[in-house]
Design a protein around this motif. Structure first.
Motif, short mmCIF file in Angstrom:
data_model
loop_
_atom_site.label_atom_id
_atom_site.label_comp_id
_atom_site.label_asym_id
_atom_site.label_seq_id
_atom_site.Cartn_x
_atom_site.Cartn_y
_atom_site.Cartn_z
N PHE A 6 11.98 -12.57 5.87
CA PHE A 6 11.17 -11.89 4.86
C PHE A 6 9.69 -11.93 5.25
O PHE A 6 8.99 -10.92 5.20
N ARG A 7 9.23 -13.08 5.67
CA ARG A 7 7.84 -13.21 6.08
C ARG A 7 7.55 -12.40 7.34
O ARG A 7 6.45 -11.87 7.50
N LEU A 8 8.52 -12.28 8.23
CA LEU A 8 8.34 -11.43 9.42
C LEU A 8 8.17 -9.97 9.02
O LEU A 8 7.37 -9.25 9.61
N PHE A 9 8.94 -9.52 8.02
CA PHE A 9 8.77 -8.17 7.51
C PHE A 9 7.36 -7.97 6.94
O PHE A 9 6.73 -6.94 7.17
N LEU A 10 6.87 -8.97 6.20
CA LEU A 10 5.52 -8.89 5.66
C LEU A 10 4.48 -8.78 6.78
O LEU A 10 3.58 -7.94 6.73
N ILE A 11 4.62 -9.64 7.77
CA ILE A 11 3.68 -9.64 8.89
C ILE A 11 3.77 -8.32 9.65
O ILE A 11 2.74 -7.75 10.04
N ALA A 12 4.98 -7.82 9.86
CA ALA A 12 5.15 -6.54 10.55
C ALA A 12 4.46 -5.42 9.79
O ALA A 12 3.78 -4.57 10.39
N SER A 13 4.59 -5.41 8.48
CA SER A 13 3.94 -4.38 7.68
C SER A 13 2.43 -4.44 7.85
O SER A 13 1.77 -3.41 8.02
N ALA A 115 8.26 -0.80 5.96
CA ALA A 115 8.35 -2.27 5.97
C ALA A 115 7.85 -2.84 4.64
O ALA A 115 8.44 -3.77 4.09
N TRP A 116 6.77 -2.29 4.10
CA TRP A 116 6.24 -2.75 2.82
C TRP A 116 7.25 -2.50 1.70
O TRP A 116 7.48 -3.36 0.85
N GLY A 117 7.85 -1.32 1.70
CA GLY A 117 8.88 -1.01 0.70
C GLY A 117 10.06 -1.96 0.81
O GLY A 117 10.61 -2.42 -0.20
N ALA A 118 10.45 -2.28 2.04
CA ALA A 118 11.55 -3.23 2.24
C ALA A 118 11.17 -4.60 1.70
O ALA A 118 11.99 -5.28 1.05
N CYS A 119 9.92 -5.01 1.92
CA CYS A 119 9.46 -6.31 1.39
C CYS A 119 9.52 -6.34 -0.12
O CYS A 119 9.97 -7.34 -0.71
N TYR A 124 12.64 -8.48 -4.91
CA TYR A 124 13.30 -8.34 -6.20
C TYR A 124 14.83 -8.42 -6.12
O TYR A 124 15.47 -8.80 -7.10
N TYR A 125 15.42 -8.06 -4.98
CA TYR A 125 16.88 -7.93 -4.90
C TYR A 125 17.44 -8.56 -3.63
O TYR A 125 18.03 -7.87 -2.81
N SER A 126 17.26 -9.84 -3.46
CA SER A 126 17.81 -10.55 -2.31
C SER A 126 17.75 -12.05 -2.60
O SER A 126 17.23 -12.46 -3.63
N PRO A 127 18.24 -12.86 -1.69
CA PRO A 127 18.08 -14.30 -1.87
C PRO A 127 16.61 -14.73 -1.96
O PRO A 127 16.30 -15.76 -2.55
N VAL A 128 15.71 -13.94 -1.40
CA VAL A 128 14.28 -14.23 -1.54
C VAL A 128 13.90 -14.16 -3.01
O VAL A 128 13.14 -15.01 -3.51
N ALA A 129 14.42 -13.17 -3.72
CA ALA A 129 14.13 -13.04 -5.15
C ALA A 129 14.63 -14.27 -5.90
O ALA A 129 13.94 -14.78 -6.79
N ALA A 130 15.80 -14.75 -5.53
CA ALA A 130 16.33 -15.96 -6.18
C ALA A 130 15.41 -17.15 -5.91
O ALA A 130 15.20 -17.99 -6.80
N ARG A 131 14.85 -17.22 -4.74
CA ARG A 131 13.93 -18.31 -4.40
C ARG A 131 12.64 -18.20 -5.23
O ARG A 131 12.13 -19.20 -5.73
N ILE A 132 12.14 -16.98 -5.36
CA ILE A 132 10.95 -16.77 -6.17
C ILE A 132 11.24 -17.12 -7.63
O ILE A 132 10.45 -17.82 -8.28
N GLU A 133 12.35 -16.66 -8.13
CA GLU A 133 12.73 -16.96 -9.51
C GLU A 133 13.00 -18.45 -9.69
O GLU A 133 12.68 -19.02 -10.72
N GLY A 134 13.57 -19.09 -8.68
CA GLY A 134 13.87 -20.53 -8.74
C GLY A 134 12.62 -21.36 -8.87
O GLY A 134 12.62 -22.39 -9.56
N GLN A 135 11.55 -20.93 -8.25
CA GLN A 135 10.28 -21.67 -8.34
C GLN A 135 9.73 -21.60 -9.75
O GLN A 135 9.16 -22.55 -10.25
N VAL A 136 9.94 -20.45 -10.39
CA VAL A 136 9.46 -20.32 -11.76
C VAL A 136 10.29 -21.22 -12.68
O VAL A 136 9.76 -21.92 -13.52
N ALA A 137 11.62 -21.21 -12.46
CA ALA A 137 12.49 -22.01 -13.29
C ALA A 137 12.23 -23.51 -13.12
O ALA A 137 12.33 -24.28 -14.05
#
Length: 140
Positions: A6-13, A115-119, A124-137
């Motif tokens: 995910f971070r590689l996609f961000l950096i690529a963008s 790449a930005w759209g993919a990020c 919002y819709y991947s295990p990354v989203a679960a990680r982001i949501e998990g930090q809030v929880a």
């Protein structure tokens, strides 16, 4: 999708965006006749207002950088801010008037946008989203 990918996609963008901007300054991207025709176009409404375009552009850039950092750090506010600034900036394209870009500049811009759209989708819709949501929880 792993966090590292995910971070590689961000950096690529980001790299693709910077490369697209840099190619605009390369010589020989346009014929002289095309460059002269573009230069003779009247400025769009947004650029007729002294300082407004610069202020809006700088504010949008600053918010985008902050949102990017938040996404990179997997912060929920970064995800929300990044989506919000993306959606708010879309109508601004209508106020910028005609644009001119070389084929390589257009290719790099399109790749960056994809790449930005993919990020955003992954945020919002991947295990990354679960990680982001998990930090809030968990209160992180």
């Amino acid at each position: 999708m792993t966090i590292a990918r995910f971070r590689l996609f961000l950096i690529a963008s980001a790299i693709l965006s910077i490369a697209a901007i840099a190619t605009a300054f390369l010589p020989g991207g346009y014929s002289q006749a095309l460059a002269d025709a573009y230069a003779s176009e009247p400025p769009p409404w947004l650029f007729k207002k002294e300082g407004i375009a610069t202020g809006v552009g700088m504010a949008a850039l600053a918010i985008t950088v902050v949102g990017f950092a938040g996404l990179f750090l997997l912060k929920r506010w970064g995800r929300t801010l990044s989506l919000g600034i993306t959606l708010l900036c879309l109508p601004l394209y209508l106020l910028t008037g005609p644009t001119m870009s070389s084929p390589i500049e257009a290719m790099l811009t399109d790749a960056s946008t994809l790449a930005w759209g993919a990020c955003l989708a992954l945020a919002y819709y991947s295990p990354v989203a679960a990680r982001i949501e998990g930090q809030v929880a968990s209160g992180a």
